[in-house]
Structure formats: C-alpha cells, structure tokens
Design a protein around this motif. Structure first.
Motif, PDB file in Angstrom:
ATOM      1  N   ASP A  60       0.917  -1.142  -0.157  1.00 22.10           N
ATOM      2  CA  ASP A  60      -0.134  -0.034   0.111  1.00 22.10           C
ATOM      3  C   ASP A  60       1.031   1.219   0.170  1.00 22.10           C
ATOM      4  N   HIS A  62       0.588   5.030  -0.376  1.00 28.74           N
ATOM      5  CA  HIS A  62      -0.404   6.356  -0.489  1.00 28.74           C
ATOM      6  C   HIS A  62       0.273   7.517  -0.288  1.00 28.74           C
ATOM      7  N   SER A  68      -8.556   7.577   0.989  1.00 27.47           N
ATOM      8  CA  SER A  68      -8.874   6.683   2.092  1.00 27.47           C
ATOM      9  C   SER A  68      -8.792   7.039   3.574  1.00 27.47           C
ATOM     10  N   HIS A  79      -2.297   5.973   6.837  1.00 30.74           N
ATOM     11  CA  HIS A  79      -1.243   4.944   6.820  1.00 30.74           C
ATOM     12  C   HIS A  79      -0.617   4.399   5.540  1.00 30.74           C
ATOM     13  N   ASP A 111      -8.544   4.410  -4.495  1.00 35.71           N
ATOM     14  CA  ASP A 111      -8.058   3.451  -3.454  1.00 35.71           C
ATOM     15  C   ASP A 111      -7.996   2.110  -4.181  1.00 35.71           C
TER      16      ASP A 111
HETATM   17 ZN    ZN Z   1      -4.467   1.626   2.448  1.00 30.12          ZN
END
Ligand code: ZN
Ligand code: VGL
Length: 199
Positions: A60, A62, A68, A79, A111
C-alpha cells in the motif's frame, strides 16, 4: 508441504500482500496479531527462492492526502504513506533478492485493495510463467480478499495461506466471512507448511 496437491513447483508464484509496518501491532492501522505472518512468509519466501520460483510483494503506497484517509472523508487513519517508515516492509520480513515489489493505491483520488488494481502484477506474473498463486499477508478482509478475487477472475489458481493471513475485523467475523468468500470463489486453503499444525 505434506498435502501433495499443494507441493510447490514450476508454475507457482508467491504473492505477499502488504506486509508493512503500519499493518503490524503498533502501526497506524494495526491488524491484530499481524506480526504472526512475518516469520511464516519469510520461511516460505526462502523456499520459493531456493526453488527458483518468483516472489512478489505488494505494498500500500499512498500519498499524504489519500482519499481513504479520514481527513479526506475516507474510512481509515492515515497509513502507508509512500517513503515513510510505516509504509516499509516489516523489518523481519526476509524478501529474496529477486522479489518484485508492486506498489498500489499510489494516487490520491483512488483506493485499491487488490494488488492487481492499477498495477502490472498480472503482466509480471504471466511473464514469470505463474499459473498458481500462494497468497498470504494483510489484511484478510481487505487486500488479501480483493487480491485473491482478482487473481481467480484472471484465471490463476489460488492457495490462501491460512496461517499467514490476519484480519482487521472492523466488524467481528469479517475475516471469517472473507475466508468463506474466497473458498466460494474457488480458492484453496492451506497453511505455510501444507496442512501440518501451524508453528
Ligand atoms: Zn490503504
Ligand atoms: C488495507 C485497509 C486500508 C490492506 C489497505 O492492505 O488490507 N486495508 N488499506
């Protein structure tokens, strides 16, 4: 693997889903007992590497203003912000040198829970000759579920590593429901030692 049908060999690939610090206990979006997957996946990754089989690790990844995140109206605390310690793979995760890293959900506006979504994972799996995927990591009810769903839709056979996945369980039972859904869709369940009791 004691069950001969899950013995690993040519055509198999290992897909490690989001084994990142923010999903481990103490992280920004901690998955309960998430660190339990780390030694199991490390051991299995070593076996794949020894056999010359491909290993993929999704992450992940970001931007700081990702949609998100709660500040942007999303469901999650911030996160896995790209290039931060929280987004780094677990320190104890032993990735073979040839591991291909796949970053997802890299743009603010969208996302992606599946490692296939907006990435070149399918292309690289095919190039590596993969027909069957062993999948483990975090979290069972989000990125593992969605990665497995896409893999099956794309025609891969899938073995979910039951001792090397953990669920967020926002609602109790989400992880169990995700497992049932993956089975319903055609995934096979095994553990990292092929049916032997988990260590
Ligand atoms: Zn995420
Ligand atoms: C995930 C929630 C938010 C996951 C990623 O990797 O399962 N879950 N972003």
């Amino acid at each position: 693997m004691e069950d001969p049908s899950v013995a690993i060999g040519p055509g198999d690939a290992l897909v490690l889903v989001d084994v990142q610090n923010d999903f481990l206990p103490g992280g920004a979006l901690a998955v309960p007992d998430g660190d339990a997957v780390v030694p199991r996946l490390s051991r299995l990754a070593g076996r794949f590497a020894t056999l010359g089989l491909p290993v993929f690790a999704t992450r992940d990844w970001h931007p700081p203003d990702h949609c998100s995140f709660r500040e942007q109206g999303g469901p999650w605390p911030p996160h896995c912000i790209a290039h931060t310690e929280g987004a780094a793979f677990a320190a104890q995760l032993a990735l073979p040198a040839a591991t291909r890293i796949v970053s997802k959900a890299t743009r603010a506006a969208a996302d992606a829970y599946s490692g296939f979504e907006g990435t070149d994972l399918d292309e690289h799996l095919r190039a590596a000759g993969a027909a069957r995927l062993f999948v483990g990591g975090l979290a069972t009810d989000y990125c593992v579920l969605n990665t497995v769903r896409d893999a099956l839709r794309l025609g891969y056979r899938v073995i979910v590593l039951t001792d090397a996945i953990r669920a967020v369980d926002v609602t109790p039972g989400d992880g169990e429901r995700a497992i049932a859904e993956m089975v319903r869709l055609g995934a096979k369940m095994s553990d990292t030692r092929g049916g032997a009791p988990a260590c």
